[in-house]
Structures are given as C-alpha cells and as structure tokens.
Design an enzyme around this catalytic site. Structure first.
Site, PDB file in Angstrom:
ATOM      1  N   GLU A  30     -33.252  21.986  33.052  1.00 21.07           N
ATOM      2  CA  GLU A  30     -33.009  20.549  33.209  1.00 21.07           C
ATOM      3  C   GLU A  30     -33.412  19.792  31.942  1.00 21.07           C
ATOM      4  OE1 GLU A  30     -33.955  17.151  36.522  1.00 21.07           O
ATOM      5  OE2 GLU A  30     -35.666  18.067  35.488  1.00 21.07           O
TER       6      GLU A  30
ATOM      7  N   TRP B 165     -29.301  18.938  40.782  1.00 19.84           N
ATOM      8  CA  TRP B 165     -28.532  17.693  40.682  1.00 19.84           C
ATOM      9  C   TRP B 165     -27.194  17.770  41.414  1.00 19.84           C
ATOM     10  CZ3 TRP B 165     -29.894  12.989  38.750  1.00 19.84           C
ATOM     11  CH2 TRP B 165     -31.091  12.919  38.022  1.00 19.84           C
TER      12      TRP B 165
ATOM     13  N   TYR C 234     -29.980  10.449  32.200  1.00 19.25           N
ATOM     14  CA  TYR C 234     -31.033  10.639  31.200  1.00 19.25           C
ATOM     15  C   TYR C 234     -30.510  11.137  29.859  1.00 19.25           C
ATOM     16  CZ  TYR C 234     -34.188  10.149  35.161  1.00 19.25           C
ATOM     17  OH  TYR C 234     -34.842   9.674  36.258  1.00 19.25           O
TER      18      TYR C 234
ATOM     19  N   CYS D 179     -35.100   7.290  37.368  1.00 14.72           N
ATOM     20  CA  CYS D 179     -36.420   7.039  37.955  1.00 14.72           C
ATOM     21  C   CYS D 179     -37.492   7.015  36.868  1.00 14.72           C
ATOM     22  CB  CYS D 179     -36.752   8.111  38.988  1.00 14.72           C
ATOM     23  SG  CYS D 179     -35.709   8.081  40.447  1.00 14.72           S
TER      24      CYS D 179
ATOM     25  N   ARG E 287     -40.494   4.513  37.658  1.00 10.46           N
ATOM     26  CA  ARG E 287     -40.376   3.406  38.605  1.00 10.46           C
ATOM     27  C   ARG E 287     -40.456   3.879  40.048  1.00 10.46           C
ATOM     28  NH1 ARG E 287     -35.699   3.438  41.384  1.00 10.46           N
ATOM     29  NH2 ARG E 287     -34.017   4.713  40.536  1.00 10.46           N
TER      30      ARG E 287
ATOM     31  N   ASP F  34     -40.696  10.605  44.005  1.00  7.42           N
ATOM     32  CA  ASP F  34     -40.720  11.445  45.207  1.00  7.42           C
ATOM     33  C   ASP F  34     -41.855  12.442  45.001  1.00  7.42           C
ATOM     34  OD1 ASP F  34     -40.341  13.527  47.020  1.00  7.42           O
ATOM     35  OD2 ASP F  34     -38.199  13.748  46.647  1.00  7.42           O
TER      36      ASP F  34
END
Length: 320
Positions: A62, A84, A149, A202, A222, A225
């Site tokens: 990732e 994803w 990203y 996030c 922000r 999980d």
C-alpha cells in the site's frame, strides 16, 4: 519500562471507557472521542502491533502504491492486496453497467446473511479478476479517484498547476533540515466538493522534523478506525519515516500520531476486548536494502521485517 505498544492499547481502552456513542457515514455506529495523540520511539523497535497479526506485506505494498502516485487498485491486486477493493467495487455495482445480483448495502448484508456473503465474495472476485485482466475495465473502474493519497502526494492540484509534494519535501529535508515547512497535505477541499474522491483522505497531512541527526514524523489523521485502520497507519508512516531517513542520511526519531475523530466501530468492540486481553510481545526490527538509495526506487523485496512473532489475527468486518 512500559512496552511501546501500550501507546495504542491505551487508546483502545480510553475509547472503550470514554467514547461517545454516535452514528456514522457507514450506518454501523461507533464509540468516538475527539483528539488523541500517540508517540512511538522508532529506536525501540518497529511499531508493528504484536497483540494481533498485522499483515506487513500489505502495509508495504500500500505504501509503495502511494509513493508511486498510483490511484488504481490494479497494482495492489497484483500484490494480493485487497484492502481498497470495496470502494471501487461499490462504485461499479451502483452503476448502470453492472447487471449482476443486487449488492445494495453489501458490507452489512454480508455480515448477517451467509448465503449473500458467498454471492458477494463471488461478485467481488469477478470484479478483481477483471481489474487484473482487462485494461479498459481497470481504467474505468479500478481507480479510487484523483483525490486519493498517491495523487495528492505526487501531483497535488492547485491554482498554479501540479506539485510533487513528496519529492519536494525530501529535497527540503536534505537542503534545509531546520525548516518548519516539511509538510505533505492530502486534503484538497476543492476536489472533494466536486465529488472526485470515493473516500476523502483520512490522513490529512504529515510533517517531518529533523534534530540531532534524526528524522521524526507527525501525522494528523482526521478520522481513525482504531481496530482495523490505525494499526496499518502506524506501521505505514513509521515505514515512510524510515525510508525517507534512509535516503536523507539520517537516523529515525519518533512517529507521532495525532487523531481527530478516533473511533471504534460497534461491531469491533468484542475484537478490541480480545486484543486488550493479550500481552504485547517484543517488537520486530526493520531491514532495508542498503543498495537502494531513493525512496522512489524501493520494491517489495527491498523491505523486510525481522523477528515478528505476534499473537494470532483477529478478524473484523470493514465499514464501507
């Protein structure tokens, strides 16, 4: 001396004890707190959690995907990384082009209905195989959007054109290590307001800091999980710090993780309690190929984890 992993385990316990019960975008419900910070000294071991297995190869693929500036899940699927899948799959099954079984609310239904879960897995497997095998299908349906990203790090879109933030921040660290402007920002509000993100980032920004020959990184996230996402985020940004320190000829310092909305999904509570019942084991160490000089040249085989002996995996559903 307390084990470094308690920085994370204390967060879990704090949210269980103090979290506000709230509704959320996914309809699952959460226990949530606002504002929490963890600190990890990267010289005390690589912060890959040991109280449950975190699949390090998925973390690596990732991160390399982000570093490449890629936004299409084909690269991830080529490395057997499915973290994803759900977001582009959701976009596809909600389109007019999809003509298979009804996938409405598939994330929740697959947890409650075993027969539907089988159908869902079959449809998602077909989708992933088409992404791998069909160039046109992959181009149309494999992207998680230009606001993801990889795009923000490598080609941030502003009024004066595109900026390769990651490349620029590495050059700044080398040329002006005491600068207070070593930032990479992933939150591009203009793109989000025009619907260009399947899931707005996030981890909104990260900043580097150089002192005493060591590179530290602080992430502002922000939304976190705590059970599924945050363990990946910790190890991913720790790895990024190691990679950039390696290129810049620095040692590593701290990874500081600042969370905005830190939450445990209501269908993860028992899993979190199981994890909290376990004793942390010694943290592993990271080994990078010394022959690779640039962050942008690392491949999967150049990054290894040594001495990782965690407790078993704890499975939990992802909220989409």
């Amino acid at each position: 001396m307390q084990h470094p992993e308690y920085a994370y385990l204390d967060l879990c316990q704090y949210v269980l004890d103090n979290g506000n019960k709230k509704d959320d975008r996914t309809g699952t419900g959460v226990l949530s707190v606002f504002g929490y910070q963890m600190r990890f000294d990267l010289n005390k071991g690589f912060p890959l959690l040991t109280t449950k297995r975190v699949p390090f190869r998925l973390v690596v693929s990732e991160l390399l995907w982000f570093i490449k500036g890629d936004t299409n899940i084909r690269f991830l699927l080529q490395h057997n990384n499915h973290i994803w899948d759900e977001w582009p799959f959701k976009k596809y099954v909600e389109s007019e082009e999809y003509n298979g079984p009804d996938m409405t609310n598939f994330a929740h239904r697959s947890q409650q209905d075993e027969e539907f879960a089988k159908v869902y897995q079959e449809e998602k497997e077909k989708f992933c195989n088409r992404i791998l095998e069909d160039d046109e299908f992959a181009k149309k349906w494999g992207s998680i959007g230009p606001a993801a990203y990889g795009a923000q790090w490598r080609s941030f879109q502003g009024p004066y054109g595109s900026t390769d933030q990651l490349k620029e921040v590495i050059e700044q660290i080398k040329s002006n290590p005491d600068s207070r402007r070593h930032l990479v920002v992933s939150w591009n509000a203009n793109q989000f307001s025009h619907g260009e993100a399947l899931l707005p980032p996030c981890h909104t920004l990260f900043q580097f800091y150089v002192a005493d020959g060591k590179l530290s990184c602080q992430l502002y996230q922000r939304s976190g999980d705590i059970f599924l996402g945050v363990p990946f985020n910790i190890s991913s940004y720790a790895l990024l710090t190691h990679l950039i320190a390696h290129e810049c000829g620095l040692q590593v310092g701290e990874f500081i993780h600042s969370l905005g909305d830190a939450h445990i999904y209501l269908n993860h509570i028992e899993q979190v309690k199981t994890q909290l019942s376990r004793e942390p084991k010694p943290l592993p160490t990271l080994k990078l190929n010394p022959e690779v000089k640039s962050v942008f040249d690392f491949n999967m085989d150049d990054i290894q984890i040594i001495g990782y002996d965690p407790h078993p995996t704890i499975k939990a559903p992802i909220a989409v």
